[in-house]
Motif scaffolding. Structure first.
Motif, short mmCIF file in Angstrom:
data_model
loop_
_atom_site.label_atom_id
_atom_site.label_comp_id
_atom_site.label_asym_id
_atom_site.label_seq_id
_atom_site.Cartn_x
_atom_site.Cartn_y
_atom_site.Cartn_z
N LEU A 49 0.83 -1.21 0.00
CA LEU A 49 0.00 0.00 0.00
C LEU A 49 0.86 1.26 0.00
N GLU A 50 1.99 1.21 0.69
CA GLU A 50 2.88 2.36 0.76
C GLU A 50 3.50 2.68 -0.59
N ARG A 51 3.48 1.72 -1.51
CA ARG A 51 4.03 1.94 -2.85
C ARG A 51 3.20 2.94 -3.65
N HIS A 52 1.91 3.06 -3.33
CA HIS A 52 1.01 3.99 -4.03
C HIS A 52 0.91 3.68 -5.52
N THR A 53 0.76 2.42 -5.86
CA THR A 53 0.60 2.02 -7.26
C THR A 53 -0.59 2.75 -7.88
N GLY A 54 -0.32 3.42 -9.00
CA GLY A 54 -1.38 4.16 -9.68
C GLY A 54 -1.54 5.59 -9.20
N GLY A 55 -0.85 5.95 -8.11
CA GLY A 55 -0.96 7.30 -7.59
C GLY A 55 -1.81 7.38 -6.33
N GLU A 56 -1.86 8.57 -5.76
CA GLU A 56 -2.54 8.74 -4.48
C GLU A 56 -4.05 8.55 -4.57
N ASP A 57 -4.67 9.02 -5.66
CA ASP A 57 -6.12 8.86 -5.79
C ASP A 57 -6.50 7.39 -5.86
N VAL A 58 -5.73 6.62 -6.62
CA VAL A 58 -5.99 5.18 -6.74
C VAL A 58 -5.79 4.50 -5.38
N THR A 59 -4.75 4.89 -4.66
CA THR A 59 -4.46 4.30 -3.35
C THR A 59 -5.54 4.67 -2.34
N ARG A 60 -6.00 5.90 -2.39
CA ARG A 60 -7.06 6.34 -1.48
C ARG A 60 -8.33 5.50 -1.69
N GLU A 61 -8.71 5.31 -2.96
CA GLU A 61 -9.89 4.51 -3.27
C GLU A 61 -9.69 3.06 -2.85
N LEU A 62 -8.49 2.55 -3.03
CA LEU A 62 -8.18 1.17 -2.67
C LEU A 62 -8.32 0.95 -1.17
N ILE A 63 -7.77 1.87 -0.37
CA ILE A 63 -7.85 1.74 1.08
C ILE A 63 -9.30 1.83 1.54
N ASP A 64 -10.05 2.75 0.95
CA ASP A 64 -11.49 2.85 1.27
C ASP A 64 -12.19 1.52 0.99
N HIS A 65 -11.81 0.90 -0.12
CA HIS A 65 -12.42 -0.38 -0.50
C HIS A 65 -12.06 -1.47 0.50
N LEU A 66 -10.82 -1.51 0.93
CA LEU A 66 -10.40 -2.52 1.91
C LEU A 66 -11.15 -2.35 3.22
N LEU A 67 -11.33 -1.10 3.64
CA LEU A 67 -12.08 -0.84 4.86
C LEU A 67 -13.54 -1.24 4.69
N ASP A 68 -14.08 -1.02 3.51
CA ASP A 68 -15.47 -1.37 3.24
C ASP A 68 -15.66 -2.89 3.23
N VAL A 69 -14.73 -3.60 2.60
CA VAL A 69 -14.79 -5.07 2.58
C VAL A 69 -14.74 -5.61 4.00
N ASN A 70 -13.84 -5.05 4.79
CA ASN A 70 -13.71 -5.50 6.19
C ASN A 70 -14.99 -5.27 6.98
N ALA A 71 -15.65 -4.13 6.72
CA ALA A 71 -16.85 -3.79 7.48
C ALA A 71 -18.07 -4.60 7.05
N VAL A 100 -7.18 -2.37 10.71
CA VAL A 100 -8.14 -1.31 10.40
C VAL A 100 -7.59 0.04 10.84
N SER A 101 -7.01 0.10 12.01
CA SER A 101 -6.43 1.35 12.52
C SER A 101 -5.32 1.85 11.60
N LEU A 102 -4.46 0.95 11.16
CA LEU A 102 -3.37 1.35 10.28
C LEU A 102 -3.91 1.80 8.92
N LEU A 103 -4.90 1.11 8.40
CA LEU A 103 -5.50 1.52 7.13
C LEU A 103 -6.07 2.92 7.23
#
Length: 278
Positions: A172-194, A268-271
């Motif tokens: 995740l720290e690599r920011h593949t695709g840029g910050e916008d892509v990473t932001r959406e990805l992290i939101d998705h991971l949090l959503d899947v977890n929830a 979750v806290s780290l995400l």
């Protein structure tokens, strides 16, 4: 059959057949692709890809099309036989078939976020980064296949699969695709977890002096008969592992990694921290 040059499957006849049936019902309704697309809340380009047999129709798309076109259940029935073969590397087909019936799936990944957890933008960024760059048609096929596989996460399946994912924080720290892509990805991971009680996500912290997964990525799978299998993938190749002794070793490694990675709550806290820093 696969293309000997790209080692990718040829286009699927079943997807082409679904596309032709879909097109026939759309024309019967007197609608162009541009007129039909907003009725099912998709883009005209998506409708075109589905009718050309280049994209697997998402389940929600099929249900909306069935209703809009008054298709007598034909589209719903045809969709059941549409194969997700195109877009999957040839060596992955056997494992993909096993995934469909698995009761447990464990994945450790240190290169990219696993396909089952990817967003559209992240998946495309991964594909575009690795030479040789695929054609637009290949990208669409691979994205469609990847998102069809994500249906496996559903808790509404007759027997939901239990998932465990261990992913390196560095991915995740690599920011593949840029910050916008990473932001959406992290939101998705949090959503899947929830939203998925059957999915457990753990991040392996950047600093972990003792690490049982240094030999690389691994996937473990439990069949309905409680048999365990494993899959390891490298550059342009994949290997299905069924030897019991080898499986035992990989299970021990995975169990150790689960204890070394952050707990699901700490993950979750780290995400959330990573999301806030973007």
């Amino acid at each position: 059959m696969t293309n000997s040059t790209t080692n990718e499957p040829e286009p699927s006849d079943s997807l082409k057949t679904f596309g032709l049936v879909h097109k026939a019902f759309r024309k019967r309704a007197g609608l162009t692709q541009e007129e039909f697309a907003p009725l099912v809340r998709y883009q005209p380009s998506t409708v075109a890809s589905i009718e050309q047999g280049r994209r697997l129709p998402p389940r929600v798309y099929v249900e909306r099309a069935e209703e809009v076109l008054d298709a007598f259940g034909v589209l719903r029935a045809a969709a059941k036989y549409a194969t997700r073969g195109p877009g999957l590397a040839s060596w992955f087909h056997k494992w993909a078939d096993l995934e469909e019936q698995a009761i447990s799936l464990y994945t450790y990944e240190c290169r990219v976020v696993p396909g089952l957890l990817q967003t559209d933008a992240y998946a495309r960024a991964v594909m575009w980064n690795v030479p040789q760059r695929p054609t637009d048609e290949q990208v669409e096929q691979r994205v469609a296949a990847r998102f069809a596989r994500q249906e496996l996460l559903s808790t509404s399946r007759e027997r939901p699969t239990a998932f465990s994912f261990i992913v390196e924080q560095a991915v995740l720290e690599r920011h593949t695709g840029g910050e916008d892509v990473t932001r959406e990805l992290i939101d998705h991971l949090l959503d899947v977890n929830a939203q998925h009680w059957n999915v457990e996500i753990q991040l392996m912290p950047l600093r972990q002096p003792v690490h049982a997964g240094l030999d690389g990525p691994v996937r473990l799978l439990e069949t309905p008969e409680n048999e365990w299998l494993a899959y390891a993938e490298g550059q342009k190749t994949g290997h299905l592992i069924s030897d019991r002794q080898a499986i035992s070793v990989l299970q021990q490694r995975y169990a150790k990694m689960r204890s070394q990675a952050l707990t699901p709550d700490d993950t979750v806290s780290l995400l959330q921290q990573l999301r806030g820093a973007l």
